[in-house]
Design a protein around this motif. Structure first.
Motif, PDB file in Angstrom:
ATOM      1  N   LYS C  55       0.825  -1.212   0.000  1.00 57.97           N
ATOM      2  CA  LYS C  55       0.000   0.000   0.000  1.00 57.97           C
ATOM      3  C   LYS C  55       0.858   1.260   0.000  1.00 57.97           C
ATOM      4  CE  LYS C  55      -1.777  -0.963   4.022  1.00 57.97           C
ATOM      5  NZ  LYS C  55      -1.138  -2.225   4.437  1.00 57.97           N
ATOM      6  N   THR C  56       1.796   1.296   0.965  1.00 56.96           N
ATOM      7  CA  THR C  56       2.637   2.485   1.076  1.00 56.96           C
ATOM      8  C   THR C  56       3.457   2.681  -0.189  1.00 56.96           C
ATOM      9  OG1 THR C  56       2.737   2.289   3.471  1.00 56.96           O
ATOM     10  CG2 THR C  56       4.494   3.542   2.416  1.00 56.96           C
ATOM     11  N   THR C  57       3.974   1.585  -0.705  1.00 46.25           N
ATOM     12  CA  THR C  57       4.779   1.681  -1.925  1.00 46.25           C
ATOM     13  C   THR C  57       3.944   2.275  -3.053  1.00 46.25           C
ATOM     14  OG1 THR C  57       6.029  -0.228  -1.192  1.00 46.25           O
ATOM     15  CG2 THR C  57       6.226   0.371  -3.500  1.00 46.25           C
ATOM     16  N   LEU C 170      -3.088   9.918   1.910  1.00 45.61           N
ATOM     17  CA  LEU C 170      -2.991   9.778   3.367  1.00 45.61           C
ATOM     18  C   LEU C 170      -2.526   8.371   3.690  1.00 45.61           C
ATOM     19  CD1 LEU C 170      -6.068  11.193   2.631  1.00 45.61           C
ATOM     20  CD2 LEU C 170      -5.664  11.976   4.972  1.00 45.61           C
ATOM     21  N   ASP C 171      -1.372   8.255   4.345  1.00 47.97           N
ATOM     22  CA  ASP C 171      -0.824   6.937   4.663  1.00 47.97           C
ATOM     23  C   ASP C 171      -1.070   6.621   6.137  1.00 47.97           C
ATOM     24  OD1 ASP C 171       0.459   4.566   4.793  1.00 47.97           O
ATOM     25  OD2 ASP C 171       2.424   5.304   4.158  1.00 47.97           O
ATOM     26  N   GLU C 172      -2.074   5.810   6.375  1.00 48.07           N
ATOM     27  CA  GLU C 172      -2.452   5.438   7.739  1.00 48.07           C
ATOM     28  C   GLU C 172      -2.379   6.638   8.670  1.00 48.07           C
ATOM     29  OE1 GLU C 172      -1.728   1.695   9.041  1.00 48.07           O
ATOM     30  OE2 GLU C 172      -1.222   0.872   7.084  1.00 48.07           O
ATOM     31  N   PRO C 173      -3.093   7.715   8.334  1.00 48.13           N
ATOM     32  CA  PRO C 173      -2.896   8.963   9.080  1.00 48.13           C
ATOM     33  C   PRO C 173      -3.376   8.859  10.517  1.00 48.13           C
ATOM     34  CG  PRO C 173      -4.781   9.156   7.631  1.00 48.13           C
ATOM     35  CD  PRO C 173      -4.144   7.841   7.319  1.00 48.13           C
TER      36      PRO C 173
HETATM   37 MG    MG Z   1       2.580   1.192   5.062  1.00 48.50          MG
END
Ligand code: MG
Ligand code: ADP
Lengths: 383, 313, 379
Positions: C55-57, C170-173
């Motif tokens: 996901k983050t990638t 938004l990354d796991e904000p």
């Molecule tokens: Mg991540």
């Protein structure tokens, strides 16, 4: 005075260790080997025993098991100490320094336990002033009779009450005969604009001023503020011609031809000569300084008597000659002449002719008036 | 061991640390400042003692010397006079002091200019090889400073590496005078102190959260702008530490100008060294040292205040 | 929005962002593999999947922090895959907020606008609007470390939104916030999204969060997208066993089916049966994998209570977890040698009735329409 390790001066001050030049390195390594060999030898002979010996002039007195000898580095023949140890059964703990300043600082910092030290002439006066030397019992050193007369009545210690000379030399000009076409027989050479940027001066305060004072026809031991001022002006004029002030690196610089004309000590210049045959040494006609390093006994020496026995041993003609033959400095021992190789004895750079000898002067400790030189030197360097 | 009720644990542990009855002292401290403070003080005692022995004591000795004078044979005569200080602040040394600060400042800027990219590279791109790079930065320390400085003589002298190469490449026909110049002194200082700059910079850049740089990019800052507005401001502590670690010893250095300098590169460190050795005027040398220290301390104070707070505004 | 089906979006040109065959490899390791996504303008779109699924990638490739090994990223129709982050009209809210510690709240929020060289007064006005939006108007001069985690979170949001990006990432904000604050921030975020109308791409590993907030969700697994759809679609019609298992819980049945004209049956003997409706496409696979949601199943005391058209299994109660509104049972089904989860609404419990207890035998029953046929991965 053995100046070749002057470069270690700063290092000693810094508490750093290890030599920097190739020459220093080789010699150092050799010295270390010598030390190890010596102690190994002692162990082999069971030299720890206390031996009794009859000193030539006095009664019978016990020799100490060991003495502590603090000398300039690389300033002794390879067999000098082993032979003494074998003959007398006294272990010699040999330690080195590389400047009078270091030596003095070490002695002043407290009891050091050295039996013999080898300060230079003017430093002996200083040490006497500071009352850190003790009188030598010449009855135990009958071999002082072997010394040249002038070393028996040296101005800093007439009658050798506190010092027995070790080796001596002169201060002069080292130059590269391939680069310097003029005849080098005057201090004027150090002011010759043709060699601008290739000239070095020593950084010792009194030595630097001695050059200008000789050139001006004054005594290097003058206490006359006006003369010193005149010398200072002369030295300020010289500054723009200098590569730098150095009492150590000029050996390398002469050898590598980075310096063509260097104010320096005889022995150092000979070191450069070994690496570069074009390097020559000259004592200027205006006169120059001579110096002698002498064995002294500090006040707190643990084994004074054995130290005196050692001094007497050193001035056996063969032993004294052995040292000169090894380190290429002149011996103060006249009787040693017959054992010194003719190569050294006939070298006018090591044993100058009489007319040069007549123009050689010892630096004298000037006490309070040293301040005149210190101040002038600061003004010179800051200018 | 007395164990006063009111001091409880603090007293007990303090006594335990001292291995003796520490009652009255720590009781007093405890009442004054609270228990944990008393324990903290006692825990710091060895450090304090250390500082006292190796910092305060020598400084005290130098201070005492500096009011004395030179004896006939170079011994210290104790006294109370400001002579040495008035000599220390004589106009004679002004050019020397200016030169020392100038050389040190240039060397500091050069180490910063070289150390920053180096530290940045190691911190950001070093990856698994970080430690190897750091060791490489520190390798010069394995050799004495003197030997390293000597090697510059070999590199810079007229038949040295640089001149030989330049002549071989026909760029010059006469050797350049590189040695015994301000250039060679500054070069020597820069070279010698580079690790002192690189390591603190590395430490602060390593700590820096990489996502802050990404955040700056994300908000439209180009690489250079992110460097100027985020990376550099956040590495200010490293910059302060590095510049102080380089500048202070560089101002007082005497080895480098001694070996690489010429007749006109005398630095204040040489002057002080001369007083302690050649001139054997320890009192004057002490006054010079103390004055230099005072000037530096004052300078550091203003520097840290200025640089340390500027970016936080 | 929820009624938009994937097919209509694909045909629509109104994509804020499109990923086409995007792949990211780190050395030999493929973190993201041939992802295709079409995200509608103004949509609240979530990337949901377990930790490490990429996901983050994916988000970092959209932001520009990572360059895709292959594929295109079209932002407003233009391929930005090889542009640096500062040349993309995209802003990110970082998981750790990444607020500049040396700048105060105001300067943090104004950082992006300052780079756009807007006039000072406009920056000031937009910054204060943004701060008001996140209810931090009175904290403009605070340093980040003087704020609570929730406040920092909102500063990070304001800092990104104030630039009015095409897409907000938004990354796991909310990952670092405690549960209560998290719930509150979820609502606030949703609210802000509705107000600003900017496309949000939201990364989370929390399926509940994704379900409550998103218009659509892409469920990711091991670097690939398993399914894209609205929360309802994903929940009610999972297209893979992974999705069925990851979004809520599911009970699985794999078996051979006998088909007649109207339905298929899995007969397990002794009255136990699973009835399957014929799929829309009319296919009748010989064997199937089915999933059934726990809350669709009812428990009965005897088989006679179960109507004939319903699915029925017999099981033994293993565990009972009373959850207040509901009770969660797990039952062992001997005929399938499986454990099933069942979620009973407690409203049906009359005062004289008790819950099922461990060891009791029960009949599980549900309507065949609740069976979801999963594509057989092996076939
Ligand atoms: Mg991540
Ligand atoms: N820079 C990188 N180098 C190597 N592997 C990476 C890098 N970034 C991420 N990965 C790997 O890629 C996979 C996906 O990571 P990530 O996108 O962070 O997952 P998620 O955000 O879904 O938890 C993980 O296995 C992770 O270890």
């Amino acid at each position: 005075m053995k100046k070749m390790d002057k470069e270690l001066r700063v290092m000693a001050l810094d508490g750093l260790a290890g030599p920097m030049t190739r020459r220093g390195f080789i010699k150092r390594a050799g010295a270390a080997g010598l030390l190890v060999g010596a102690s190994g030898f002692i162990a082999a002979c069971g030299g720890g025993e206390t031996t009794t010996t009859a000193a030539a002039g006095g009664g019978t007195q016990e020799l100490a098991k060991e003495i502590y000898f603090y000398n300039w580095s690389d300033y002794i023949a390879e067999d000098t100490i082993p032979n003494f140890q074998e003959e007398f059964g006294v272990k010699v703990v040999y330690d080195n320094y590389s400047s009078n300043d270091t030596l003095l600082a070490k002695l002043q910092s407290g009891a050091t336990g050295y039996d013999i030290i080898v300060p230079t002439d003017y430093m002996i006066t200083t040490m006497l002033g500071l009352d850190i030397l003790q009188e030598i019992d010449l009855d135990n050193v009958p071999n002082v009779a072997n010394l040249y007369q002038r070393f028996r009545e040296a101005p800093f210690d007439p009658g050798n009450k506190y010092s027995i000379p070790w080796q001596w030399g002169t201060t002069g000009i080292g130059y590269n005969s391939a680069k310097v076409t003029d005849w080098v027989d005057s201090w004027d050479m150090l002011w010759n604009e043709a060699y601008s940027g290739k000239i070095t001066m020593m950084s010792e305060i009194r030595d630097v001023f001695a050059v200008a004072l000789f050139r001006l026809g004054y005594s290097p031991n003058t206490r006359d503020a006006a003369q010193i001022e005149e010398a200072k002006q002369m030295l300020i004029e010289q500054k723009s011609l200098l590569k730098h002030y150095t009492s150590d690196t000029y050996i390398d610089e002469l050898a590598s031809e980075d310096a063509w004309i260097s104010h320096g000590w005889s022995g150092d210049v000979f070191q450069a000569q070994l690496e570069n045959e074009a390097v020559m040494y000259s004592v200027p006609n205006e006169g120059s300084l001579t110096w002698v390093d002498s064995m002294c006994i500090p006040k707190d020496a643990p084994s004074k008597h054995t130290a005196e026995v050692f001094m007497n041993y050193i001035h056996r003609p063969e032993v004294a000659a052995g040292i000169s033959n090894y380190v290429y400095y002149a011996s103060p021992n006249e009787a040693a002449e017959e054992f010194i190789s003719s190569e050294i004895l006939e070298d006018p750079q090591i044993y100058p002719p009489q007319e040069t000898m007549d123009k050689l002067v010892f630096l004298e400790e000037l006490g309070e008036d040293t301040e005149l030189y210190n101040t002038a030197y600061q003004e010179l360097r800051a200018s | 061991m007395t164990k006063p009720a009111e001091n409880g644990m603090a007293e007990a542990s303090a006594s335990a640390i001292l291995g003796q009855n520490a009652g009255p002292l720590s009781r007093a401290i405890g009442r004054l400042r609270g228990h944990s403070f008393a324990v903290a003080n006692l825990l710091m005692a060895p450090t304090m003692l250390w500082l006292l022995l190796f910092l305060a004591l020598p400084l005290g000795v130098i201070l005492v010397y500096s009011f004395g004078g030179r004896g006939t044979y170079g011994d210290v005569i104790y006294g109370f006079s400001f002579d040495n200080y008035s000599r220390a602040f004589s106009p004679l040394w002004l050019p020397v002091i200016l030169r020392s600060f100038g050389f040190a400042a240039i060397a500091t800027l050069l180490t910063l200019a070289m150390g920053y990219p180096l530290a940045y590279f190691i911190a950001v791109y070093g990856g698994r090889r970080k430690n190897i790079y750091l060791i490489l930065v520190m390798v010069p320390f394995w050799t004495s400073y003197l030997i390293r400085t000597y090697s510059w003589i070999v590199i810079l002298r007229s038949q040295g590496v640089v001149n030989t190469l330049l002549q071989w490449a026909n760029i010059i026909d006469q050797p350049l005078d590189l040695l015994n110049t301000p250039f060679s002194v500054i070069l020597g200082l820069t070279y010698g102190f580079l690790p002192f700059m690189t390591l603190p910079l590395y430490a602060s850049l390593e700590k820096l959260d990489k996502s802050l740089i990404e955040a700056a990019w994300d908000l439209g800052a180009s690489r250079i702008w992110a460097l100027l507005t985020v990376t550099i401001p956040l590495s200010i502590p490293g910059i302060i530490a590095g510049t102080l670690l380089v500048f202070i010893p560089a101002v007082g250095d005497f080895v480098t100008p001694d070996l690489l300098g010429g007749p006109d590169t005398l630095m204040i460190g040489n002057v002080i060294q001369q007083q302690f050795l050649a001139a054997r005027d320890w009192a004057y040398g002490s006054a010079l040292s103390f004055s230099l220290m005072a000037i530096l301390l004052l300078g550091i104070f203003f520097y840290v205040r200025k640089v340390g707070t500027e970016n936080l505004a | 929005m929820n009624d938009a089906t994937p097919s209509t979006i694909e045909q629509s040109e109104d994509c804020a962002i499109r990923l086409e065959g995007v792949t990211k490899r780190f050395g030999d390791f493929t973190a993201v593999e041939r992802i295709d996504l079409r995200i509608r303008r103004g949509e609240f779109f979530s990337l949901l999947g377990p930790s490490g699924c990429g996901k983050t990638t994916t988000l970092r490739m959209i932001a520009g922090f990572e360059e895709p090994s292959e594929g295109a990223i079209l932002l407003d129709g233009v391929d930005v895959a090889r542009l640096p982050p500062y040349r993309r009209n995209v802003n990110t809210v970082f998981q750790n907020y990444a607020l500049f510690p040396h700048l105060n709240v105001e300067k943090n929020v104004g950082f992006g606008l300052k780079r756009k060289k807007l006039p000072k007064h406009e920056i000031a006005a937009r910054v204060s609007d943004a701060l008001r939006m996140v209810e931090l108007g009175d904290r403009a001069t605070y340093k980040p470390d003087q704020l609570s985690g929730g406040m920092q979170q909102r500063v990070a949001l304001a800092r990104a939104l104030v630039n009015l990006p095409s897409v907000l990432l938004l990354d796991e904000p909310l990952g670092a916030l405690d549960l209560k604050l998290r719930r509150q921030m979820q609502l606030e975020l949703k609210h802000i999204h509705e107000n600003v109308g900017i496309t949000f791409i939201y990364v989370t590993h929390d399926q509940e969060e994704a379900l409550t907030m998103s218009d659509r969700i892409a469920v990711m697994n091991m670097g690939t997208v398993e399914q894209v759809g609205s929360p309802e679609e994903l929940y009610e019609s999972p297209k893979s066993r992974f999705v069925a298992g990851f979004i809520g819980t599911s009970n699985f049945i794999e078996s051979v089916v006998t088909w007649n004209a109207t339905e298929g049956t899995i007969s397990l003997g002794d009255g136990e049966r699973v009835i399957i409706e014929v799929p829309e496409d009319g296919s009748r696979p010989g064997s199937v994998e089915l999933s059934v949601r726990p809350e669709k199943i009812r428990l009965r005391e005897s088989g006679e209570e179960v109507q004939s058209g319903q699915c029925m299994l017999r099981g033994t109660v293993r565990d009972v977890v009373y959850l207040g509104m509901t009770t969660q049972y797990s039952l062992h089904i001997p005929s399938l040698d499986r454990v099933f989860n069942v979620l009973e609404q407690n409203v049906e419990i009359a005062s004289d009735q008790t819950l099922w207890v461990t060891g009791e035998e029960a009949y599980l029953t549900w309507h065949p329409s609740h069976n979801r046929m999963l594509p057989t991965s092996g076939a």
